[in-house]
Design an enzyme around this catalytic site. Structure first.
Site, PDB file in Angstrom:
ATOM      1  N   SER A 102     -10.113   0.666   3.786  1.00  0.00           N
ATOM      2  CA  SER A 102      -9.491   0.341   5.070  1.00  0.00           C
ATOM      3  C   SER A 102      -8.869   1.602   5.647  1.00  0.00           C
ATOM      4  CB  SER A 102      -8.384  -0.693   4.877  1.00  0.00           C
ATOM      5  OG  SER A 102      -8.932  -1.860   4.328  1.00  0.00           O
ATOM      6  N   GLU A 146      -3.894   4.110   6.528  1.00  0.00           N
ATOM      7  CA  GLU A 146      -3.844   3.909   5.072  1.00  0.00           C
ATOM      8  C   GLU A 146      -4.514   5.111   4.400  1.00  0.00           C
ATOM      9  OE1 GLU A 146      -4.797   0.011   3.484  1.00  0.00           O
ATOM     10  OE2 GLU A 146      -5.707   0.927   1.722  1.00  0.00           O
ATOM     11  N   ARG A 169       0.801  -1.241   0.000  1.00  0.00           N
ATOM     12  CA  ARG A 169       0.000   0.000   0.000  1.00  0.00           C
ATOM     13  C   ARG A 169       0.829   1.285   0.000  1.00  0.00           C
ATOM     14  NH1 ARG A 169      -2.236  -3.418  -1.377  1.00  0.00           N
ATOM     15  NH2 ARG A 169      -4.106  -4.439  -0.605  1.00  0.00           N
TER      16      ARG A 169
HETATM   17  C1  LIG Z   1     -15.319   0.755  -0.356  1.00  0.00           C
HETATM   18  C2  LIG Z   1     -13.849   0.863  -0.624  1.00  0.00           C
HETATM   19  C3  LIG Z   1     -13.081  -0.295  -0.708  1.00  0.00           C
HETATM   20  C4  LIG Z   1     -11.711  -0.214  -0.950  1.00  0.00           C
HETATM   21  N1  LIG Z   1     -10.983  -1.373  -1.013  1.00  0.00           N
HETATM   22  C5  LIG Z   1      -9.647  -1.317  -1.267  1.00  0.00           C
HETATM   23  C6  LIG Z   1      -8.869  -2.519  -1.367  1.00  0.00           C
HETATM   24  O1  LIG Z   1      -9.358  -3.630  -1.230  1.00  0.00           O
HETATM   25  N2  LIG Z   1      -7.541  -2.393  -1.644  1.00  0.00           N
HETATM   26  C7  LIG Z   1      -6.943  -1.174  -1.816  1.00  0.00           C
HETATM   27  O2  LIG Z   1      -5.739  -1.139  -2.095  1.00  0.00           O
HETATM   28  N3  LIG Z   1      -7.668  -0.037  -1.726  1.00  0.00           N
HETATM   29  C8  LIG Z   1      -8.981  -0.069  -1.443  1.00  0.00           C
HETATM   30  N4  LIG Z   1      -9.709   1.093  -1.341  1.00  0.00           N
HETATM   31  C9  LIG Z   1      -9.020   2.367  -1.469  1.00  0.00           C
HETATM   32  C10 LIG Z   1      -9.045   2.958  -2.882  1.00  0.00           C
HETATM   33  O3  LIG Z   1      -9.915   2.241  -3.707  1.00  0.00           O
HETATM   34  C11 LIG Z   1      -7.653   2.959  -3.508  1.00  0.00           C
HETATM   35  O4  LIG Z   1      -6.676   3.536  -2.664  1.00  0.00           O
HETATM   36  C12 LIG Z   1      -7.674   3.717  -4.834  1.00  0.00           C
HETATM   37  O5  LIG Z   1      -6.513   3.386  -5.535  1.00  0.00           O
HETATM   38  C13 LIG Z   1      -7.769   5.234  -4.631  1.00  0.00           C
HETATM   39  O6  LIG Z   1      -7.864   5.861  -5.894  1.00  0.00           O
HETATM   40  P1  LIG Z   1      -8.368   7.362  -6.029  1.00  0.00           P
HETATM   41  O7  LIG Z   1      -8.279   7.756  -7.452  1.00  0.00           O
HETATM   42  O8  LIG Z   1      -9.677   7.514  -5.390  1.00  0.00           O
HETATM   43  O9  LIG Z   1      -7.229   8.138  -5.212  1.00  0.00           O
HETATM   44  P2  LIG Z   1      -7.403   9.324  -4.161  1.00  0.00           P
HETATM   45  O10 LIG Z   1      -8.085   8.803  -2.948  1.00  0.00           O
HETATM   46  O11 LIG Z   1      -7.964  10.523  -4.807  1.00  0.00           O
HETATM   47  O12 LIG Z   1      -5.870   9.611  -3.809  1.00  0.00           O
HETATM   48  C14 LIG Z   1      -5.086   8.650  -3.130  1.00  0.00           C
HETATM   49  C15 LIG Z   1      -3.614   9.079  -3.224  1.00  0.00           C
HETATM   50  O13 LIG Z   1      -3.192   8.920  -4.570  1.00  0.00           O
HETATM   51  C16 LIG Z   1      -2.521  10.093  -5.005  1.00  0.00           C
HETATM   52  N5  LIG Z   1      -2.715  10.215  -6.448  1.00  0.00           N
HETATM   53  C17 LIG Z   1      -3.888  10.164  -7.145  1.00  0.00           C
HETATM   54  N6  LIG Z   1      -3.642  10.286  -8.457  1.00  0.00           N
HETATM   55  C18 LIG Z   1      -2.285  10.411  -8.605  1.00  0.00           C
HETATM   56  C19 LIG Z   1      -1.426  10.586  -9.729  1.00  0.00           C
HETATM   57  N7  LIG Z   1      -1.911  10.644 -10.974  1.00  0.00           N
HETATM   58  N8  LIG Z   1      -0.104  10.718  -9.512  1.00  0.00           N
HETATM   59  C20 LIG Z   1       0.411  10.671  -8.246  1.00  0.00           C
HETATM   60  N9  LIG Z   1      -0.365  10.501  -7.144  1.00  0.00           N
HETATM   61  C21 LIG Z   1      -1.689  10.368  -7.326  1.00  0.00           C
HETATM   62  C22 LIG Z   1      -3.187  11.225  -4.227  1.00  0.00           C
HETATM   63  O14 LIG Z   1      -2.335  12.343  -4.174  1.00  0.00           O
HETATM   64  C23 LIG Z   1      -3.364  10.546  -2.871  1.00  0.00           C
HETATM   65  O15 LIG Z   1      -2.168  10.609  -2.122  1.00  0.00           O
HETATM   66  C24 LIG Z   1     -11.087   1.038  -1.115  1.00  0.00           C
HETATM   67  C25 LIG Z   1     -11.869   2.215  -1.046  1.00  0.00           C
HETATM   68  C26 LIG Z   1     -13.233   2.133  -0.795  1.00  0.00           C
HETATM   69  C27 LIG Z   1     -14.028   3.407  -0.731  1.00  0.00           C
END
Ligand SMILES: Cc1cc2nc3c(=O)[nH]c(=O)nc-3n(C[C@H](O)[C@H](O)[C@H](O)COP(=O)(O)OP(=O)(O)OC[C@H]3O[C@@H](n4cnc5c(N)ncnc54)[C@H](O)[C@@H]3O)c2cc1C
Length: 258
Positions: A184, A254, A142
């Protein structure tokens, strides 16, 4: 570039926040270094005073498919990547189906399910207009040290989309709450699970105003309706303190707090 008002009480997966001005980055723009980049906001908790924000526009939501290499823009939602892989019989992206967010968020978090993680299938990432091989990016459970804004990533493709794997991984989701959350809250400590520790500390189902540690899975901080940033922070601090004092384990967030 242009600005847009985004209401984080509806845009963020945990449904906490307020309307904020967000700078939208377009294809040929220089990316500012004094703003925080958000993706789909599925792993973030927005405070009442977040830093200046920016987001990649739909210019960065594309898939280029050439000669067994997929190049995907980082604003691409994961659901659309999985649909593409399914339609074109490409293996490896099945685990992304239930990970809400964009490719950029997945790369930055090295998001994954069980042993499947985005870095396993990644070839290289474009950061500051330079392609960097995955071997040159420090990464682990992660986390990934991208050291900049990723605008695209490349994957070497193999044929054979696996619908059974998709279904098996989707089934794992049945132990997750359906209330709004940011996934999480804490990373699993080595050889243990954050959910187990929070539950053993007596906090499963524990509520503070509109926020609670879910009764379905204790490591999910859920919004039961009109939950606030302050309530979320109090619950996070409580879980950290209790797990540390009872089990000597320091939980690491996380979720990122802005
Ligand atoms: C119901 C639910 C279940 C989930 N289950 C899981 C799971 O099983 N496993 C898991 O790993 N995650 C899980 N997540 C978390 C989430 O899905 C992941 O972390 C996902 O990758 C976040 O993507 P996002 O675009 O929403 O990023 P954001 O939440 O918008 O950002 C997360 C981070 O990524 C950075 N970021 C975004 N885009 C870029 C880019 N282009 N370049 C550099 N940095 C960037 C941001 O600056 C920030 O630090 C879950 C979330 C929810 C709501």
């Amino acid at each position: 570039m242009f600005t847009k008002i985004i209401d984080f009480s509806t845009y963020s997966s945990i449904r906490i926040g307020q309307p904020e001005e967000v700078l939208m980055i377009e294809k040929d723009d220089d990316i500012p270094s004094d703003r925080y980049l958000i993706g789909g906001v599925n792993n973030l908790l927005i405070s009442t005073t977040p830093p200046p924000l920016m987001m990649l526009s739909k210019d960065f939501a594309y898939i280029k498919d050439s000669d067994r290499v997929l190049e995907i823009g980082t604003a691409m939602p994961t659901g659309r990547i999985v649909s593409y892989a399914k339609k074109h019989d490409i293996a490896g992206f099945e685990f992304c189906a239930k990970l809400p967010g964009t490719l950029g968020g997945m790369l930055a978090m090295n998001a994954g399910v069980k042993e499947y993680e985005i870095f396993n299938i990644l070839h290289s990432v474009c950061i500051d207009k330079e392609w960097i091989a995955k071997e040159d990016i420090e990464h682990g459970y992660r986390f990934a040290k991208l050291e900049g804004i990723a605008t695209a990533a490349r994957f070497e493709t193999q044929s054979g989309f696996d619908p059974q794997l998709l279904e098996a991984l989707s089934k794992l989701r049945s132990n997750q709450p359906t209330n709004p959350s940011a996934g999480s809250a804490f990373k699993n400590p080595p050889n243990d699970s954050a959910g187990r520790l929070i539950e053993a500390a007596g906090l499963k189902g524990y509520r503070d105003g509109g926020m609670a540690w879910s009764e379905v899975h204790a490591n999910f901080l859920v919004n039961k309706g009109n939950g606030t940033y302050d309530e979320a922070m109090r619950l996070i601090e409580l879980a950290k303190e209790r797990v540390l004092s009872r089990f000597g384990v320091e939980l690491e967030l996380e979720i990122k707090i802005l």
